[in-house]
Design a protein around this motif. Structure first.
Motif, PDB file in Angstrom:
ATOM      1  N   GLY A  78       1.141  -1.339   0.125  1.00  0.00           N
ATOM      2  CA  GLY A  78      -0.099  -0.311  -0.254  1.00  0.00           C
ATOM      3  C   GLY A  78       0.728   1.180  -0.457  1.00  0.00           C
ATOM      4  N   LYS A  79       0.398   2.536   0.709  1.00  0.00           N
ATOM      5  CA  LYS A  79       0.450   3.607   0.485  1.00  0.00           C
ATOM      6  C   LYS A  79       1.718   4.209   1.261  1.00  0.00           C
ATOM      7  CE  LYS A  79      -2.151   6.682   2.807  1.00  0.00           C
ATOM      8  NZ  LYS A  79      -1.705   7.247   3.877  1.00  0.00           N
ATOM      9  N   GLY A 103       6.525   0.700   9.326  1.00  0.00           N
ATOM     10  CA  GLY A 103       5.727   1.859   8.405  1.00  0.00           C
ATOM     11  C   GLY A 103       4.531   3.290   9.122  1.00  0.00           C
ATOM     12  N   TRP A 104       4.358   2.630  10.743  1.00  0.00           N
ATOM     13  CA  TRP A 104       3.679   2.838  10.817  1.00  0.00           C
ATOM     14  C   TRP A 104       3.963   4.110  11.846  1.00  0.00           C
ATOM     15  CZ3 TRP A 104      -0.553   0.123  11.033  1.00  0.00           C
ATOM     16  CH2 TRP A 104      -0.444  -1.241  10.710  1.00  0.00           C
ATOM     17  N   VAL A 109      -3.113   8.134   8.046  1.00  0.00           N
ATOM     18  CA  VAL A 109      -4.948   7.167   7.977  1.00  0.00           C
ATOM     19  C   VAL A 109      -4.443   6.195   6.774  1.00  0.00           C
ATOM     20  CG1 VAL A 109      -6.328   9.017   9.621  1.00  0.00           C
ATOM     21  CG2 VAL A 109      -5.880   8.488   6.811  1.00  0.00           C
ATOM     22  N   THR A 110      -4.909   5.099   7.102  1.00  0.00           N
ATOM     23  CA  THR A 110      -4.779   3.876   6.054  1.00  0.00           C
ATOM     24  C   THR A 110      -4.926   4.316   4.820  1.00  0.00           C
ATOM     25  OG1 THR A 110      -6.526   2.813   6.481  1.00  0.00           O
ATOM     26  CG2 THR A 110      -5.130   1.893   7.260  1.00  0.00           C
ATOM     27  N   GLU A 111      -5.403   4.069   3.683  1.00  0.00           N
ATOM     28  CA  GLU A 111      -6.053   4.143   2.442  1.00  0.00           C
ATOM     29  C   GLU A 111      -7.545   3.657   2.732  1.00  0.00           C
ATOM     30  OE1 GLU A 111      -2.612   2.286   0.626  1.00  0.00           O
ATOM     31  OE2 GLU A 111      -3.599   2.318   2.401  1.00  0.00           O
ATOM     32  N   PHE A 112      -7.755   3.396   3.557  1.00  0.00           N
ATOM     33  CA  PHE A 112      -9.195   3.305   4.274  1.00  0.00           C
ATOM     34  C   PHE A 112      -9.622   3.859   5.088  1.00  0.00           C
ATOM     35  CE2 PHE A 112      -7.096  -0.938   3.379  1.00  0.00           C
ATOM     36  CZ  PHE A 112      -7.844  -1.343   2.039  1.00  0.00           C
ATOM     37  N   ILE A 119      -5.332   1.020  13.372  1.00  0.00           N
ATOM     38  CA  ILE A 119      -4.963  -0.468  12.818  1.00  0.00           C
ATOM     39  C   ILE A 119      -3.727  -1.301  13.636  1.00  0.00           C
ATOM     40  CG2 ILE A 119      -4.746  -1.504  10.553  1.00  0.00           C
ATOM     41  CD1 ILE A 119      -7.514  -0.267  10.721  1.00  0.00           C
ATOM     42  N   ARG A 120      -2.444  -0.515  14.163  1.00  0.00           N
ATOM     43  CA  ARG A 120      -1.911  -1.249  14.572  1.00  0.00           C
ATOM     44  C   ARG A 120      -2.102  -2.389  15.430  1.00  0.00           C
ATOM     45  NH1 ARG A 120       1.354  -2.205  17.636  1.00  0.00           N
ATOM     46  NH2 ARG A 120       3.624  -2.800  17.067  1.00  0.00           N
ATOM     47  N   GLY A 121      -2.946  -1.879  16.205  1.00  0.00           N
ATOM     48  CA  GLY A 121      -2.901  -2.504  17.505  1.00  0.00           C
ATOM     49  C   GLY A 121      -3.998  -3.559  16.641  1.00  0.00           C
ATOM     50  N   ILE A 122      -4.891  -3.758  15.238  1.00  0.00           N
ATOM     51  CA  ILE A 122      -5.656  -4.334  15.137  1.00  0.00           C
ATOM     52  C   ILE A 122      -4.719  -5.859  14.670  1.00  0.00           C
ATOM     53  CG2 ILE A 122      -6.925  -5.304  13.476  1.00  0.00           C
ATOM     54  CD1 ILE A 122      -8.842  -2.317  14.298  1.00  0.00           C
TER      55      ILE A 122
END
Length: 142
Positions: A78-79, A103-104, A109-112, A119-122
């Protein structure tokens, strides 16, 4: 001056009861990666673009950045993210596998549209199951 706030890389290490060449085929081929993670069009060639088919999240563009058989393969995902799989032969029948997901950034924010910090925790929890359960169930029982 950068205002990026780096978050810690996700790092998962496991000792697999399999020779390094077998683990390499499982983590550095399209078929192997699909067997324990997700469908893809991966080819282990530096500079090669490929797609991860991330189910409900859609397709993620990637590019291969590192290939050092049978010890290391890496790609940009991804980006923002970079994924690296490192292998270390411990004996003829055991291999240490380490996944590094970097890359965190707390400011991104993610593409979503989801914050990296969430998201890192998930993903950290998701990688636990994938690396410690799914990968060994595939590589050790083929």
């Amino acid at each position: 001056m950068s205002t990026e706030k780096a978050l810690q890389d996700i790092r998962k290490t496991i000792v697999l009861q399999a020779p390094i060449d077998k683990v390499w085929k499982t983590v550095a081929t399209s078929e192997g990666i699909e067997s324990w993670w997700m469908p893809n069009t991966f080819v282990a060639v530096v500079g090669k673009q490929f797609i991860l088919h991330a189910a409900q999240f859609g397709d993620s563009p990637c590019i291969v950045t590192d290939v050092e058989p049978p010890y290391r393969v890496g790609f940009d995902w991804g980006k923002d993210w970079h994924l690296e799989f490192q292998l270390k032969q411990l004996s003829d029948t055991t291999t240490e596998f380490t996944l590094i997901h970097s890359g965190w950034d707390a400011d991104k924010v993610t593409e979503f549209g989801q914050p990296h910090s969430i998201i890192r925790g998930i993903m950290d929890g998701g990688w636990d199951g994938i690396v410690h359960e799914k990968l060994p169930s595939i590589v050790e029982h083929l």
